[in-house]
Write a protein that holds these residues in place. Structure first.
Motif, PDB file in Angstrom:
ATOM      1  N   PHE A 466       0.815  -1.219   0.000  1.00 16.73           N
ATOM      2  CA  PHE A 466       0.000   0.000   0.000  1.00 16.73           C
ATOM      3  C   PHE A 466       0.847   1.267   0.000  1.00 16.73           C
ATOM      4  O   PHE A 466       0.756   2.080  -0.936  1.00 16.73           O
ATOM      5  N   PRO A 467       1.706   1.493   0.989  1.00 22.77           N
ATOM      6  CA  PRO A 467       2.515   2.711   0.949  1.00 22.77           C
ATOM      7  C   PRO A 467       3.533   2.705  -0.186  1.00 22.77           C
ATOM      8  O   PRO A 467       3.909   3.782  -0.679  1.00 22.77           O
ATOM      9  N   THR A 468       3.970   1.532  -0.611  1.00 20.74           N
ATOM     10  CA  THR A 468       4.932   1.476  -1.723  1.00 20.74           C
ATOM     11  C   THR A 468       4.301   2.016  -2.996  1.00 20.74           C
ATOM     12  O   THR A 468       4.914   2.799  -3.737  1.00 20.74           O
ATOM     13  N   ILE A 469       3.060   1.611  -3.274  1.00 23.04           N
ATOM     14  CA  ILE A 469       2.356   2.120  -4.458  1.00 23.04           C
ATOM     15  C   ILE A 469       2.112   3.622  -4.334  1.00 23.04           C
ATOM     16  O   ILE A 469       2.285   4.374  -5.305  1.00 23.04           O
ATOM     17  N   LEU A 470       1.737   4.068  -3.148  1.00 28.50           N
ATOM     18  CA  LEU A 470       1.489   5.507  -2.959  1.00 28.50           C
ATOM     19  C   LEU A 470       2.753   6.324  -3.230  1.00 28.50           C
ATOM     20  O   LEU A 470       2.691   7.371  -3.896  1.00 28.50           O
ATOM     21  N   GLU A 471       3.897   5.867  -2.722  1.00 30.43           N
ATOM     22  CA  GLU A 471       5.136   6.609  -2.976  1.00 30.43           C
ATOM     23  C   GLU A 471       5.555   6.524  -4.442  1.00 30.43           C
ATOM     24  O   GLU A 471       6.096   7.490  -4.994  1.00 30.43           O
ATOM     25  N   ALA A 472       5.293   5.387  -5.086  1.00 26.54           N
ATOM     26  CA  ALA A 472       5.608   5.283  -6.519  1.00 26.54           C
ATOM     27  C   ALA A 472       4.779   6.268  -7.328  1.00 26.54           C
ATOM     28  O   ALA A 472       5.218   6.748  -8.382  1.00 26.54           O
ATOM     29  N   LEU A 473       3.582   6.603  -6.824  1.00 25.52           N
ATOM     30  CA  LEU A 473       2.723   7.582  -7.497  1.00 25.52           C
ATOM     31  C   LEU A 473       3.110   9.014  -7.157  1.00 25.52           C
ATOM     32  O   LEU A 473       2.514   9.953  -7.686  1.00 25.52           O
ATOM     33  N   GLY A 474       4.081   9.191  -6.259  1.00 26.34           N
ATOM     34  CA  GLY A 474       4.569  10.523  -5.941  1.00 26.34           C
ATOM     35  C   GLY A 474       3.970  11.150  -4.709  1.00 26.34           C
ATOM     36  O   GLY A 474       4.243  12.318  -4.416  1.00 26.34           O
ATOM     37  N   LEU A 475       3.166  10.407  -3.951  1.00 29.89           N
ATOM     38  CA  LEU A 475       2.598  10.971  -2.728  1.00 29.89           C
ATOM     39  C   LEU A 475       3.628  10.947  -1.611  1.00 29.89           C
ATOM     40  O   LEU A 475       4.424  10.022  -1.499  1.00 29.89           O
ATOM     41  N   SER A 476       3.591  11.962  -0.789  1.00 31.04           N
ATOM     42  CA  SER A 476       4.511  12.064   0.335  1.00 31.04           C
ATOM     43  C   SER A 476       3.871  11.436   1.568  1.00 31.04           C
ATOM     44  O   SER A 476       2.747  11.785   1.950  1.00 31.04           O
ATOM     45  N   LEU A 477       4.587  10.508   2.189  1.00 28.95           N
ATOM     46  CA  LEU A 477       4.071   9.789   3.346  1.00 28.95           C
ATOM     47  C   LEU A 477       4.870  10.136   4.594  1.00 28.95           C
ATOM     48  O   LEU A 477       6.094  10.265   4.544  1.00 28.95           O
ATOM     49  N   GLU A 478       4.169  10.246   5.707  1.00 27.80           N
ATOM     50  CA  GLU A 478       4.834  10.482   6.987  1.00 27.80           C
ATOM     51  C   GLU A 478       5.650   9.246   7.362  1.00 27.80           C
ATOM     52  O   GLU A 478       5.112   8.158   7.528  1.00 27.80           O
ATOM     53  N   GLU A 479       6.963   9.427   7.478  1.00 29.19           N
ATOM     54  CA  GLU A 479       7.892   8.344   7.801  1.00 29.19           C
ATOM     55  C   GLU A 479       7.747   7.171   6.828  1.00 29.19           C
ATOM     56  O   GLU A 479       8.003   6.025   7.173  1.00 29.19           O
ATOM     57  N   HIS A 480       7.305   7.463   5.603  1.00 27.88           N
ATOM     58  CA  HIS A 480       7.167   6.453   4.548  1.00 27.88           C
ATOM     59  C   HIS A 480       6.181   5.357   4.925  1.00 27.88           C
ATOM     60  O   HIS A 480       6.306   4.214   4.486  1.00 27.88           O
ATOM     61  N   ARG A 481       5.163   5.697   5.703  1.00 31.69           N
ATOM     62  CA  ARG A 481       4.242   4.690   6.201  1.00 31.69           C
ATOM     63  C   ARG A 481       2.796   5.053   5.909  1.00 31.69           C
ATOM     64  O   ARG A 481       2.426   6.223   5.825  1.00 31.69           O
ATOM     65  N   ALA A 482       1.966   3.999   5.750  1.00 30.48           N
ATOM     66  CA  ALA A 482       0.523   4.160   5.608  1.00 30.48           C
ATOM     67  C   ALA A 482      -0.122   2.857   6.057  1.00 30.48           C
ATOM     68  O   ALA A 482       0.357   1.772   5.728  1.00 30.48           O
ATOM     69  N   GLY A 483      -1.220   2.968   6.808  1.00 30.05           N
ATOM     70  CA  GLY A 483      -1.804   1.776   7.397  1.00 30.05           C
ATOM     71  C   GLY A 483      -0.800   1.145   8.344  1.00 30.05           C
ATOM     72  O   GLY A 483      -0.184   1.818   9.166  1.00 30.05           O
ATOM     73  N   LEU A 484      -0.608  -0.152   8.214  1.00 30.22           N
ATOM     74  CA  LEU A 484       0.429  -0.853   8.966  1.00 30.22           C
ATOM     75  C   LEU A 484       1.659  -1.116   8.111  1.00 30.22           C
ATOM     76  O   LEU A 484       2.592  -1.791   8.554  1.00 30.22           O
ATOM     77  N   GLY A 485       1.662  -0.582   6.895  1.00 27.64           N
ATOM     78  CA  GLY A 485       2.743  -0.867   5.961  1.00 27.64           C
ATOM     79  C   GLY A 485       3.806   0.201   5.923  1.00 27.64           C
ATOM     80  O   GLY A 485       3.617   1.338   6.363  1.00 27.64           O
TER      81      GLY A 485
END
Length: 552
Positions: A466-485
């Motif tokens: 989940f967070p890997t796909i989001l970052e590949a799409l260019g979204l910025s994630l807090e500490e590279h995390r989303a959900g439990l991923g």
């Protein structure tokens, strides 16, 4: 001779002893890696012991009309063996979820026949045990202890006990404290997304002992990023659970008793969290889902419609687009037809030129136990023996590569991230024994103009997709995390790397707070929780020896 003394003819004890022996031998082969023919060895041993001890016809036999204590425990074991034989690994979460989300249009006509055979076999076993208990006082004395042993050893009851214990566990929010809400920030020049789920096509098939079955996916992997080491944690091992794990970053904990109407199907799926569709829809993406199977099965339609997808099409909708209405299988649409429709859908979205698009696609060719290879594969690979799953794996891989090539040739993948994933590890198939001897991994790869081809080895789960796909799409994630991923494109540790795979599964079995979060709105009563935002949680001494900030 008094009626209470009954001496059955010798031949009469053969039938119940033989029935029990054959079924016992079969159960042993199902629950172990022993070849099927060894069931006859175990049956002969059982029959030999029975005849030697004169089961059913002892000296001074006393007939008594009794109902054995072990009938119910034996029935429960029969259910467990059936599930293990059908799916390989028995996941109680899958059983509970499908009962609530619905099993209409399951496409498993063959499964129904097998279920009938199993039912008849179990009735024969129960009748045999009853006959022996009535005709042999030794069986009457011992089978009640057998009943206790069967109850104590049944994994189904053990799993139910674990889930019940989670309700009163002191540390039932370990995962929930580590949940990170996904981002909602806008992005510019957002790329499109094509997410292909290849039914049951795990990366384990790339092992040389399976020949060229996975070779087309290996060739696709040379164009992008291949993630190795993506394991399957509990509650992510069936299609809907795999999709939710990789699109929401959480394991699919069934609603269970949280559901406010236990005798009606669910009306929404994990409504308490934001998933990939919610995030992309908020960014202006136009989202479509196309799957070969029915969207009515296991709540797929409910999930996608409830999480931001504007177009959701499965078997019922896509059948109407077929040139040949007879070109379908028991589950739904063959992959070559599905991929033709996927190309048409992407063309439609491209022609509209109204912001970025996202298309999620679920294939069917690799479905256990033997798959559903498309006609184009039969033309290419030759006749299909209806048994060898490797034939279907090769078909699925080839069709996926052919789809990507076709889209690239038409220029439909410009500024597009392509994610290719198995929805889960395969269930019991013809090469089950070989697969289970290996370290099994899910397929996960990303292809895109800005993604440099490489292989990344990480201890991870589908939650990290989940967070890997989001970052590949260019979204910025807090500490590279989303959900439990955790994004596998970052250096941040995953939960598996931090705590270990077994610990993660153990914590999941004890968890209840995350379950409440997933199904928020369906629970008639929800316990009070602290509504203040959590900053960072510090590891307890039980978690690790050094006091450091954890991945919430």
């Amino acid at each position: 001779m008094p009626s209470r003394f009954f001496s059955a003819p010798p031949i009469s004890s053969w039938l119940p002893i033989t029935v029990i022996g054959l079924c016992l031998g079969y159960a042993i082969t199902v629950l172990t890696r022993l070849p099927w023919w060894t069931l006859f060895f175990f049956a002969m041993v059982w029959i030999g012991i029975g005849l030697k001890l004169r089961w059913g016809r002892p000296l001074n036999a006393r007939y008594r009309k009794v109902w054995p204590w072990s009938l119910a425990p034996l029935s429960l074991w029969g259910i467990y063996v059936y599930l293990a034989d059908s799916f390989g690994n028995v996941d109680l979460g899958a059983v509970f979820f499908h009962l609530q989300a619905g099993m209409a249009e399951h496409g498993g006509a063959g499964k129904l026949i097998i279920a009938v055979v199993y039912t008849l076999s179990m009735l024969a076993v129960l009748a045999s045990v009853t006959w022996l208990s009535r005709h042999d006082q030794r069986w009457r004395l011992t089978e009640r202890f057998l009943a206790i042993g069967l109850l104590a050893s049944n994994p189904l009851l053990f799993g139910l006990g674990q889930r019940s214990a989670a309700v009163v566990a002191d540390d039932a929010d370990w995962l929930d404290h580590r949940y990170v809400a996904p981002p909602s920030s806008d992005q510019e020049d957002a790329p499109n997304l094509l997410l292909l789920y290849l039914e049951s096509i795990e990366r384990t098939y790339s092992d040389p002992q399976f020949g060229d079955a996975y070779s087309d996916l290996n060739r696709l992997g040379e164009r992008g990023i291949v993630f190795e080491g993506v394991q399957q944690m509990e509650n992510t091992g069936w299609t809907m659970a795999g999709m939710i794990a990789s699109q929401c970053g959480v394991p699919l904990m069934p609603a269970g008793l949280l559901h406010d109407s236990q005798f009606e199907p669910l009306k929404s799926v994990v409504p308490g969290i934001d998933c990939l569709g919610d995030i992309l829809a908020a960014q202006g993406y136009r989202l479509s889902y196309l799957g070969g199977a029915s969207t009515e099965f296991a709540g797929k339609g409910l999930f996608y419609r409830g999480h931001g997808f504007q177009s959701v099409k499965g078997k019922e909708e896509l059948e109407r687009q077929l040139n040949d209405s007879e070109y379908v299988n028991s589950w739904g649409i063959y992959d070559d037809s599905l991929y033709d429709m996927t190309v048409d859908e992407i063309r439609r979205l491209e022609d509209a030129d109204d912001g970025p698009w996202g298309v999620v696609n679920l294939s069917i060719a690799g479905h256990a136990p033997s798959g559903f290879p498309a006609q184009s594969c039969l033309d290419r690979q030759g006749p299909f023996d209806e048994q060898d799953i490797l034939y279907s794996v090769e078909c699925s891989a080839w069709l996926a590569r052919k789809l990507i090539d076709r889209l690239e040739d038409e220029g439909l993948l410009d500024n597009t991230v392509v994610a290719i994933m198995s929805d889960h590890l395969t269930m019991r198939v013809s090469v089950w024994d070989q697969l289970t001897m290996l370290d099994r991994e899910n397929t996960f790869m990303l292809i895109g103009d800005h993604l440099h081809p490489q292989r990344i080895q990480r201890d991870a789960t589908m939650l990290d997709g989940f967070p890997t796909i989001l970052e590949a799409l260019g979204l910025s994630l807090e500490e590279h995390r989303a959900g439990l991923g955790t994004s596998l494109l970052s250096d941040q540790e995953t939960l598996v790397e931090r705590h270990g795979f077994e610990t993660l599964n153990e914590r999941l079995r004890e968890e209840s707070a995350l379950q409440h979060r997933l199904w928020e709105g369906l629970a008639p009563q929800r316990r009070d929780t602290d509504t203040t935002p959590q900053e960072q949680v510090i590891e307890t001494p039980a978690d690790q020896t050094e006091e450091v900030d954890i991945m919430r």
